[in-house]
Design a protein around this motif. Structure first.
Motif, PDB file in Angstrom:
ATOM      1  N   LEU A  59       0.819  -1.219   0.000  1.00  0.00           N
ATOM      2  CA  LEU A  59       0.000   0.000   0.000  1.00  0.00           C
ATOM      3  C   LEU A  59       0.852   1.268   0.000  1.00  0.00           C
ATOM      4  O   LEU A  59       0.315   2.372   0.061  1.00  0.00           O
ATOM      5  CB  LEU A  59      -0.943   0.004   1.207  1.00  0.00           C
ATOM      6  N   ALA A  75      -1.483   7.674   2.400  1.00  0.00           N
ATOM      7  CA  ALA A  75      -1.846   7.924   1.001  1.00  0.00           C
ATOM      8  C   ALA A  75      -2.640   9.222   0.908  1.00  0.00           C
ATOM      9  O   ALA A  75      -3.804   9.255   0.598  1.00  0.00           O
ATOM     10  CB  ALA A  75      -2.647   6.764   0.451  1.00  0.00           C
ATOM     11  N   LEU A  85      -6.033   8.943   5.999  1.00  0.00           N
ATOM     12  CA  LEU A  85      -5.726   7.966   4.965  1.00  0.00           C
ATOM     13  C   LEU A  85      -6.683   8.199   3.807  1.00  0.00           C
ATOM     14  O   LEU A  85      -7.887   8.285   4.003  1.00  0.00           O
ATOM     15  CB  LEU A  85      -5.897   6.542   5.500  1.00  0.00           C
ATOM     16  N   LEU A  90      -5.467   4.412  -1.518  1.00  0.00           N
ATOM     17  CA  LEU A  90      -5.187   3.094  -0.951  1.00  0.00           C
ATOM     18  C   LEU A  90      -5.890   2.005  -1.752  1.00  0.00           C
ATOM     19  O   LEU A  90      -5.320   0.942  -2.007  1.00  0.00           O
ATOM     20  CB  LEU A  90      -5.616   3.030   0.516  1.00  0.00           C
ATOM     21  N   LEU A 155     -11.453  -0.673   2.052  1.00  0.00           N
ATOM     22  CA  LEU A 155     -10.842   0.412   1.276  1.00  0.00           C
ATOM     23  C   LEU A 155     -11.818   1.065   0.299  1.00  0.00           C
ATOM     24  O   LEU A 155     -11.442   1.954  -0.456  1.00  0.00           O
ATOM     25  CB  LEU A 155      -9.599  -0.115   0.542  1.00  0.00           C
TER      26      LEU A 155
END
Length: 174
Positions: A59, A75, A85, A90, A155
């Motif tokens: 990742l 990310a 995040l 991701l 995700l």
């Protein structure tokens, strides 16, 4: 490059961030990253810690250098220690860099209805070449597919629904 190890997906992204933040900012700060993750996070075994280190590399949340591992920024475009995040980034890294993720998501994309894990694993087994089927006759591990689909849901690239999983609708960028 694609990475194969996939840990069990946690209930939320907080665990991902907890493990990432437990890594040193600079490689070489600690001698044993696996033991450090066991000491500093809810991870319990060296195998589990090693799997998480590899998955974080996939990742792009961790980097391996000659002197050890270090954390990479999340990310997002923010500070390396920012807790935010970016699920879209991701999700794309997951699809591009985790072995089998794109194939599992492609099975969902072709389906007209949500699929249970077993159906996705069966479809992945059917997609293998005849030489792959001979070398691994038992097909694709349903447990691995369940982990892949769990991470895909976490995700935001798949949705977990009552009957299984389906590809998540594409979200518009703001």
């Amino acid at each position: 490059m694609q990475f194969k190890p996939v840990p069990d997906p946690p209930a939320d992204l907080e665990r991902l961030e907890t493990v990432r933040r437990a890594l040193p900012a600079d490689a070489g700060e600690i001698d044993d990253c696996c033991q450090h993750l066991i000491d500093e996070t809810p991870l319990e075994t060296r195998d589990e810690a090693g799997t998480w280190l590899t998955f974080l590399r996939a990742l792009e949340l961790a980097a391996e250098e000659p002197v050890g591992f270090r954390r990479r920024g999340p990310a997002s475009s923010g500070d390396a220690d920012s807790p935010a995040l970016d699920r879209d980034r991701l999700g794309q890294r997951f699809r591009d860099r985790v072995y089998g993720a794109d194939a599992a998501l492609a099975v969902l994309e072709r389906a007209d209805e949500p699929l249970p894990t077993g159906a996705v694993a069966d479809a992945l087994g059917d997609d293998r070449s005849s030489s792959e089927r001979r070398s691994r006759p038992n097909g694709v591990s349903e447990d691995r597919v369940e982990r892949l689909l769990g991470w895909a849901a976490l995700l935001g690239v798949a949705d977990r629904v009552e009957n299984g999983y389906r590809l998540a609708p594409v979200r518009e960028k703001k």
